[in-house]
Scaffold this active site. Structure first.
Site, PDB file in Angstrom:
ATOM      1  N   HIS A   1       0.718  -1.310  -0.082  1.00  0.00           N
ATOM      2  CA  HIS A   1       0.164   0.029  -0.046  1.00  0.00           C
ATOM      3  C   HIS A   1       0.792   1.279   0.007  1.00  0.00           C
ATOM      4  CE1 HIS A   1      -3.811  -1.628   0.914  1.00  0.00           C
ATOM      5  NE2 HIS A   1      -3.164  -2.687   1.275  1.00  0.00           N
TER       6      HIS A   1
ATOM      7  N   GLU B   1       2.987   0.009   4.055  1.00  0.00           N
ATOM      8  CA  GLU B   1       2.725   1.051   3.735  1.00  0.00           C
ATOM      9  C   GLU B   1       4.020   1.637   3.373  1.00  0.00           C
ATOM     10  OE1 GLU B   1       0.145   2.443   3.414  1.00  0.00           O
ATOM     11  OE2 GLU B   1      -1.583   2.089   4.849  1.00  0.00           O
TER      12      GLU B   1
END
Length: 181
Positions: free
Chosen positions: A78, A142
């Site tokens: 992500h 992330e």
């Protein structure tokens, strides 16, 4: 060893975070494809939850792919976003109480921060569906903040995408060599 790579979001149905014309679904797919190549070269079997835009963002299908294929690890990729445009850096999530997930997350976090020179936001716990429903050790990476200009340049440039893929592959390799047994 079988690795499932999950490029987060889906494209038109759910593009993820967007900033300055950049869609999260596109940059994470680019990183995921480079990661798949890195892992193939290291001798891993790789399965991807999507290889382009898909017409659903049904998260259960992603965990199901890993479980059905008895994957050894699940990596969801992500790009972060925040209302505070100054927020930047890398963080990796694992399911609470998963010792192997935590170790995998730590391997990836260390490699990503070293390779990308991003701020170390740490290894964190989260009850995300893709982590909760996956039988094997699972992490959600992330890579950097799409909402931060410097991080966004890293996410959209080939060099940054390749560096992220190389770092994640190295972290997986370290985990498999030391921590999965």
């Amino acid at each position: 060893m079988k690795i499932v790579i999950d490029p987060g979001h889906s494209g038109p149905v759910e593009p993820g975070a967007c900033a300055a014309g950049v869609r999260e679904c596109d940059v994470v797919l680019a990183i995921a494809k480079l990661l798949a190549n890195q892992l193939y070269e290291l001798g891993y079997e790789v399965l991807m939850t999507r290889t382009g835009d898909i017409a659903t963002d049904e998260l259960a299908l992603r965990a199901e792919l890993a479980n059905t294929n008895e994957a050894d690890a699940f990596i969801s990729i992500h790009a972060n976003s925040a209302a505070n445009l100054a927020a930047h850096g890398t963080e990796v999530y694992h399911y609470p109480g998963s010792a192997r997930g935590k170790w995998l997350a730590a391997c990836l976090q260390a490699r990503l921060v070293a390779e990308l020179s991003t701020a170390d936001r740490g290894v964190k716990e989260a009850n995300f569906q893709v982590l909760r429903e996956t039988d094997c050790p699972a992490v959600l990476v992330e890579v950097a903040f799409i909402s931060n200009e410097a991080d966004r340049l890293l996410l959209t440039g080939y060099a940054g995408q390749l560096a992220a893929a190389v770092a994640i592959a190295a972290g997986i390799n370290e985990y498999m060599a030391e921590g999965s047994h």
